[in-house]
Design a protein around this motif. Sequence first.
Motif, PDB file in Angstrom:
ATOM      1  N   ALA A  19      -7.083   3.742   0.649  1.00 34.15           N
ATOM      2  CA  ALA A  19      -7.440   2.619   1.157  1.00 34.15           C
ATOM      3  C   ALA A  19      -9.048   2.788   1.583  1.00 34.15           C
ATOM      4  O   ALA A  19      -9.655   3.649   2.151  1.00 34.15           O
TER       5      ALA A  19
ATOM      6  N   SER B  82      -5.991 -11.175   5.611  1.00 38.77           N
ATOM      7  CA  SER B  82      -5.618 -12.025   4.467  1.00 38.77           C
ATOM      8  C   SER B  82      -4.615 -12.781   4.675  1.00 38.77           C
ATOM      9  O   SER B  82      -3.605 -12.372   5.203  1.00 38.77           O
TER      10      SER B  82
ATOM     11  N   PHE C 251       0.944  -1.235   0.061  1.00 39.02           N
ATOM     12  CA  PHE C 251      -0.010  -0.061   0.015  1.00 39.02           C
ATOM     13  C   PHE C 251       0.911   1.282  -0.033  1.00 39.02           C
ATOM     14  O   PHE C 251       1.907   1.353   0.720  1.00 39.02           O
TER      15      PHE C 251
ATOM     16  N   SER D 101     -10.914  -0.033   2.539  1.00 44.15           N
ATOM     17  CA  SER D 101     -11.148  -0.902   3.736  1.00 44.15           C
ATOM     18  C   SER D 101      -9.868  -1.831   4.026  1.00 44.15           C
ATOM     19  O   SER D 101      -9.197  -1.709   3.254  1.00 44.15           O
ATOM     20  N   THR D 102     -10.035  -2.572   5.057  1.00 44.30           N
ATOM     21  CA  THR D 102      -8.818  -3.502   5.292  1.00 44.30           C
ATOM     22  C   THR D 102      -9.688  -4.609   5.625  1.00 44.30           C
ATOM     23  O   THR D 102     -10.406  -4.785   6.282  1.00 44.30           O
TER      24      THR D 102
ATOM     25  N   PRO E 161       0.536  -8.320   5.427  1.00 46.30           N
ATOM     26  CA  PRO E 161      -0.286  -7.223   5.950  1.00 46.30           C
ATOM     27  C   PRO E 161       0.450  -6.001   5.178  1.00 46.30           C
ATOM     28  O   PRO E 161       1.488  -5.676   5.252  1.00 46.30           O
ATOM     29  N   GLY E 162      -0.472  -4.918   5.147  1.00 49.35           N
ATOM     30  CA  GLY E 162      -0.067  -3.657   4.198  1.00 49.35           C
ATOM     31  C   GLY E 162      -0.118  -3.785   2.823  1.00 49.35           C
ATOM     32  O   GLY E 162       0.454  -2.657   2.133  1.00 49.35           O
TER      33      GLY E 162
ATOM     34  N   VAL F 244      -1.985  -4.411  -1.129  1.00 44.98           N
ATOM     35  CA  VAL F 244      -3.336  -4.087  -1.767  1.00 44.98           C
ATOM     36  C   VAL F 244      -3.848  -5.781  -2.017  1.00 44.98           C
ATOM     37  O   VAL F 244      -3.227  -6.551  -2.826  1.00 44.98           O
TER      38      VAL F 244
ATOM     39  N   VAL G  51      -8.481  -2.041  -1.394  1.00 47.97           N
ATOM     40  CA  VAL G  51      -8.557  -2.906  -0.201  1.00 47.97           C
ATOM     41  C   VAL G  51      -7.314  -3.388   0.159  1.00 47.97           C
ATOM     42  O   VAL G  51      -6.657  -4.064  -0.581  1.00 47.97           O
ATOM     43  N   VAL G  52      -6.934  -3.090   1.637  1.00 43.85           N
ATOM     44  CA  VAL G  52      -5.742  -3.512   1.978  1.00 43.85           C
ATOM     45  C   VAL G  52      -5.863  -4.534   2.779  1.00 43.85           C
ATOM     46  O   VAL G  52      -6.660  -4.656   3.832  1.00 43.85           O
ATOM     47  N   SER G  53      -4.659  -5.456   3.071  1.00 42.99           N
ATOM     48  CA  SER G  53      -4.592  -6.712   3.888  1.00 42.99           C
ATOM     49  C   SER G  53      -4.223  -6.044   5.253  1.00 42.99           C
ATOM     50  O   SER G  53      -3.346  -5.219   5.555  1.00 42.99           O
ATOM     51  N   GLY G  54      -4.865  -6.506   6.282  1.00 49.93           N
ATOM     52  CA  GLY G  54      -4.605  -6.333   7.872  1.00 49.93           C
ATOM     53  C   GLY G  54      -3.818  -7.664   8.468  1.00 49.93           C
ATOM     54  O   GLY G  54      -3.367  -8.427   7.731  1.00 49.93           O
TER      55      GLY G  54
END
Length: 176
Positions: free
Chosen positions: A136, A142, A129, A138-139, A147-148, A150, A171-174
């Motif tokens: 972003a 995944s 990201f 949402s997160t 993390p961080g 796309v 959408v970004v992974s957390g």
Amino acid sequence: MTTEPNQDPAAQSAPVESDNHDPESQLAAQLDAANQELNNLRESMLRERADLENQRKRLTRDVEMARKFANERLLSALLPVIDSLEAGLQASGDDADALRQGVELTLKQLLKVTGDNGLVEVNPAGQPFNPEHHEAMSTVASAEHPPGHVVQVYQKGWLLNERLLRPALVVVSGDA
């Protein structure tokens, strides 16, 4: 008593009388020369001012023309894309595959024209990201993405000559 010649003290201190018109004529000549120089400088200043005003008007006209026709090259390059879209709309037929191919070719034409004019797509799927180029939405957790990064792109972003025109909506992974 001694006798001295009788001298007038005023006569001794008075300078020998010379031509009084000479200093006045010199001053008058200097004044005339100064006035002439002043007139020359005034004329020179007026010419310079007129030249500057003409140059300002010319630059204003040039800037106006540049703004008016700045997109001429881009729009000329887009004309074949418009022609392709119009030809596709006029084509009759029930073959959805042929229509799809025509639209894909037209999109390739359009992307080539925009790329030649400095427009670059920002499609960051799977990349880290970047808040300077991505927005972003949402997160999500995944396990497939670190993390961080796309996970999904809702809408591609665009750069124009390396300047952000529109950020990519992502959408970004957390943390998983």
